[in-house]
Design a protein around this motif. Sequence first.
Motif, PDB file in Angstrom:
ATOM      1  N   THR A 157       0.808  -1.060   0.029  1.00 19.90           N
ATOM      2  CA  THR A 157      -0.077   0.109   0.085  1.00 19.90           C
ATOM      3  C   THR A 157       0.595   1.206  -0.116  1.00 19.90           C
ATOM      4  O   THR A 157       0.546   2.358   0.139  1.00 19.90           O
ATOM      5  CB  THR A 157      -0.859   0.024   1.157  1.00 19.90           C
ATOM      6  OG1 THR A 157      -0.050   0.059   2.226  1.00 19.90           O
ATOM      7  CG2 THR A 157      -2.081  -1.390   1.317  1.00 19.90           C
ATOM      8  N   ILE A 158       2.196   1.119  -0.164  1.00 21.00           N
ATOM      9  CA  ILE A 158       3.128   2.318  -0.055  1.00 21.00           C
ATOM     10  C   ILE A 158       3.677   2.739  -1.497  1.00 21.00           C
ATOM     11  O   ILE A 158       3.745   1.526  -2.149  1.00 21.00           O
ATOM     12  CB  ILE A 158       3.987   2.055   0.919  1.00 21.00           C
ATOM     13  CG1 ILE A 158       4.428   3.346   1.738  1.00 21.00           C
ATOM     14  CG2 ILE A 158       5.342   1.268   0.361  1.00 21.00           C
ATOM     15  CD1 ILE A 158       5.137   3.130   3.091  1.00 21.00           C
ATOM     16  N   GLY A 159       3.690   3.998  -1.885  1.00 17.60           N
ATOM     17  CA  GLY A 159       3.828   4.316  -3.128  1.00 17.60           C
ATOM     18  C   GLY A 159       5.242   3.715  -3.721  1.00 17.60           C
ATOM     19  O   GLY A 159       5.383   3.185  -4.958  1.00 17.60           O
ATOM     20  N   ALA A 160       6.244   3.381  -2.796  1.00 14.10           N
ATOM     21  CA  ALA A 160       7.910   2.794  -3.364  1.00 14.10           C
ATOM     22  C   ALA A 160       7.313   1.519  -3.926  1.00 14.10           C
ATOM     23  O   ALA A 160       8.015   1.054  -4.954  1.00 14.10           O
ATOM     24  CB  ALA A 160       8.701   2.861  -2.083  1.00 14.10           C
ATOM     25  N   PHE A 161       6.487   0.888  -3.393  1.00 16.90           N
ATOM     26  CA  PHE A 161       6.163  -0.378  -4.095  1.00 16.90           C
ATOM     27  C   PHE A 161       5.817  -0.332  -5.648  1.00 16.90           C
ATOM     28  O   PHE A 161       6.244  -0.797  -6.451  1.00 16.90           O
ATOM     29  CB  PHE A 161       5.095  -1.171  -3.342  1.00 16.90           C
ATOM     30  CG  PHE A 161       4.436  -2.660  -3.872  1.00 16.90           C
ATOM     31  CD1 PHE A 161       5.076  -3.801  -4.264  1.00 16.90           C
ATOM     32  CD2 PHE A 161       3.272  -2.425  -4.927  1.00 16.90           C
ATOM     33  CE1 PHE A 161       4.701  -4.796  -4.682  1.00 16.90           C
ATOM     34  CE2 PHE A 161       2.685  -3.512  -5.114  1.00 16.90           C
ATOM     35  CZ  PHE A 161       3.473  -4.751  -5.342  1.00 16.90           C
ATOM     36  N   HIS A 162       4.987   0.778  -5.926  1.00 13.39           N
ATOM     37  CA  HIS A 162       4.375   0.825  -7.099  1.00 13.39           C
ATOM     38  C   HIS A 162       5.344   1.190  -8.131  1.00 13.39           C
ATOM     39  O   HIS A 162       5.609   0.899  -9.150  1.00 13.39           O
ATOM     40  CB  HIS A 162       3.199   1.743  -7.153  1.00 13.39           C
ATOM     41  CG  HIS A 162       2.210   0.782  -6.390  1.00 13.39           C
ATOM     42  ND1 HIS A 162       1.335  -0.106  -6.723  1.00 13.39           N
ATOM     43  CD2 HIS A 162       1.772   0.851  -5.089  1.00 13.39           C
ATOM     44  CE1 HIS A 162       0.429  -0.591  -5.933  1.00 13.39           C
ATOM     45  NE2 HIS A 162       0.805   0.100  -4.725  1.00 13.39           N
ATOM     46  N   GLU A 163       6.304   2.216  -7.557  1.00 13.42           N
ATOM     47  CA  GLU A 163       7.372   2.859  -8.406  1.00 13.42           C
ATOM     48  C   GLU A 163       8.203   1.832  -8.694  1.00 13.42           C
ATOM     49  O   GLU A 163       8.812   1.785  -9.980  1.00 13.42           O
ATOM     50  CB  GLU A 163       8.074   3.971  -7.555  1.00 13.42           C
ATOM     51  CG  GLU A 163       7.114   5.137  -7.228  1.00 13.42           C
ATOM     52  CD  GLU A 163       7.825   6.196  -6.440  1.00 13.42           C
ATOM     53  OE1 GLU A 163       8.750   5.945  -5.949  1.00 13.42           O
ATOM     54  OE2 GLU A 163       6.903   7.304  -5.893  1.00 13.42           O
ATOM     55  N   ALA A 164       8.673   1.085  -7.811  1.00 11.59           N
ATOM     56  CA  ALA A 164       9.788  -0.039  -8.021  1.00 11.59           C
ATOM     57  C   ALA A 164       9.142  -0.953  -9.242  1.00 11.59           C
ATOM     58  O   ALA A 164       9.868  -1.520  -9.891  1.00 11.59           O
ATOM     59  CB  ALA A 164      10.076  -0.700  -6.745  1.00 11.59           C
ATOM     60  N   VAL A 165       8.207  -1.431  -8.907  1.00 19.71           N
ATOM     61  CA  VAL A 165       7.620  -2.594  -9.896  1.00 19.71           C
ATOM     62  C   VAL A 165       7.297  -1.863 -11.211  1.00 19.71           C
ATOM     63  O   VAL A 165       7.786  -2.620 -12.146  1.00 19.71           O
ATOM     64  CB  VAL A 165       6.210  -3.238  -9.637  1.00 19.71           C
ATOM     65  CG1 VAL A 165       5.612  -4.146 -10.333  1.00 19.71           C
ATOM     66  CG2 VAL A 165       6.448  -3.746  -7.997  1.00 19.71           C
ATOM     67  N   ASN A 166       6.798  -0.741 -11.267  1.00 15.86           N
ATOM     68  CA  ASN A 166       6.720  -0.081 -12.674  1.00 15.86           C
ATOM     69  C   ASN A 166       7.915  -0.012 -13.192  1.00 15.86           C
ATOM     70  O   ASN A 166       8.090  -0.417 -14.507  1.00 15.86           O
ATOM     71  CB  ASN A 166       5.902   1.409 -12.478  1.00 15.86           C
ATOM     72  CG  ASN A 166       5.892   1.915 -13.737  1.00 15.86           C
ATOM     73  OD1 ASN A 166       4.827   1.465 -14.336  1.00 15.86           O
ATOM     74  ND2 ASN A 166       6.473   2.723 -14.105  1.00 15.86           N
ATOM     75  N   MET A 167       9.157   0.502 -12.725  1.00 18.57           N
ATOM     76  CA  MET A 167      10.128   0.656 -13.340  1.00 18.57           C
ATOM     77  C   MET A 167      10.910  -0.758 -13.743  1.00 18.57           C
ATOM     78  O   MET A 167      11.533  -0.731 -14.976  1.00 18.57           O
ATOM     79  CB  MET A 167      11.280   1.532 -12.401  1.00 18.57           C
ATOM     80  CG  MET A 167      12.497   1.863 -12.930  1.00 18.57           C
ATOM     81  SD  MET A 167      13.487   3.073 -12.327  1.00 18.57           S
ATOM     82  CE  MET A 167      12.772   4.604 -12.571  1.00 18.57           C
ATOM     83  N   ALA A 168      10.751  -1.574 -12.940  1.00 17.58           N
ATOM     84  CA  ALA A 168      11.441  -3.059 -13.246  1.00 17.58           C
ATOM     85  C   ALA A 168      10.703  -3.580 -14.135  1.00 17.58           C
ATOM     86  O   ALA A 168      11.338  -4.432 -15.248  1.00 17.58           O
ATOM     87  CB  ALA A 168      11.303  -3.903 -11.755  1.00 17.58           C
ATOM     88  N   ALA A 169       9.507  -3.347 -14.452  1.00 23.27           N
ATOM     89  CA  ALA A 169       8.612  -3.926 -15.494  1.00 23.27           C
ATOM     90  C   ALA A 169       8.880  -3.327 -16.801  1.00 23.27           C
ATOM     91  O   ALA A 169       9.289  -3.969 -17.850  1.00 23.27           O
ATOM     92  CB  ALA A 169       7.195  -3.740 -15.230  1.00 23.27           C
ATOM     93  N   VAL A 170       8.970  -1.867 -16.902  1.00 28.20           N
ATOM     94  CA  VAL A 170       9.193  -1.125 -17.993  1.00 28.20           C
ATOM     95  C   VAL A 170      10.670  -1.396 -18.465  1.00 28.20           C
ATOM     96  O   VAL A 170      11.048  -1.653 -19.762  1.00 28.20           O
ATOM     97  CB  VAL A 170       9.015   0.495 -17.890  1.00 28.20           C
ATOM     98  CG1 VAL A 170       9.686   1.273 -18.878  1.00 28.20           C
ATOM     99  CG2 VAL A 170       7.973   0.662 -17.528  1.00 28.20           C
TER     100      VAL A 170
END
Length: 329
Positions: A157-170
């Motif tokens: 539920t924390i922003g860093a999770f979403h930022e990290a997964v997004n960048m790793a996927a891109v």
Amino acid sequence: MVEVKATKATHDTTTVLSWYRRMYEIRAFEEHIQKLFSKGEVRGTTHLATGQEAVAIGTAEALRPGDKVLCTYRGHHHCLARGMSPERAFAEILGRATGVCGGKGGSMHLTDVTKGLYGSYAIVGAHLPIAVGMAWASKIRNEQDVTVVFFGDGTTTIGAFHEAVNMAAVWSLPVLFICENNRYSEYTPIDKVCPVPRAAADRAPAYGLDGIVVDGNDIVAVRDAVAAAADRARSGGGPAIIEAETYRHGGHSRADPAKYRPQEEVDAWLARDPLAAAERTLLAAGVDTAAARAEVDASLNAAVRAALAAPEPDLAAMYTDVFAPEGAR
Ligand SMILES: Cc1ncc(C[n+]2csc(CCOP(=O)(O)OP(=O)(O)O)c2C)c(N)n1
């Protein structure tokens, strides 16, 4: 959604005994920590992973020596599973100079890069972008390593999770996000703060990934899920999100009696204790487990004694290891 089921295949008793021994070592290590904490020997607090040992051993079984692991303040099990010396881990938690971080990190910051352990982090989610950076470095250098980052369900539920997964996927980075879903974010049940049933896996499709769900109390299922994701990542297939369903037997930290949990829930999960399950398998096969326990107990008792006898860090040590101009060591 991909569910990796527990395999029905039987494993030879030597292998199961070695898993049992390693899980028992983690459990007994944490029991020592609990006792030392009650005696006032551990400064601050400590977060035990009792019940979550199979995630650590299953993952360690799937990794190669060069792979990198980052975990959280609830990380004793991951560090021991990856080969951290119990004596140096005890010494660290007791604030002794012989600890893995010279006694300056304590229970929440166990680190040993010689074993591929790149830190335990107390700021929720902070280590996920760090893991992405490490995986990016591996990719740029054309190395075959994967970076594994453990976190809890509350972290999704924390922003860093979403930022990290997004960048790793891109960038299609070789990083495995392993969520240990023990159902609570501190004292809050995850379903009170998360709108989807599988906190990590259900969010994976938003980043173009399959959400992988695995029984976190089953070493074989964890090992197989992690090994498959690691193989894919090594060959350029990008990141994976693996949600391992498990349970912490105790409270969030040593200060928490965990009265907020329904007793039926606790009982149901205690009945699925991975250590007890391994013991049942061995006893059914006629293998005595007492010798393994006695051996581990003797070696941990010696390790605690040595750690307690070790000196505290020198005051001057306060000024060392503050910066890493030549990189981590
Ligand atoms: C940025 C940040 N916010 C809040 C906290 C306080 N805090 C410590 S642990 C925790 C819950 C984390 O739960 P989860 O990610 O599920 O991990 P678990 O403890 O279950 O392993 C919170 C909110 C913190 N350490 N860091």
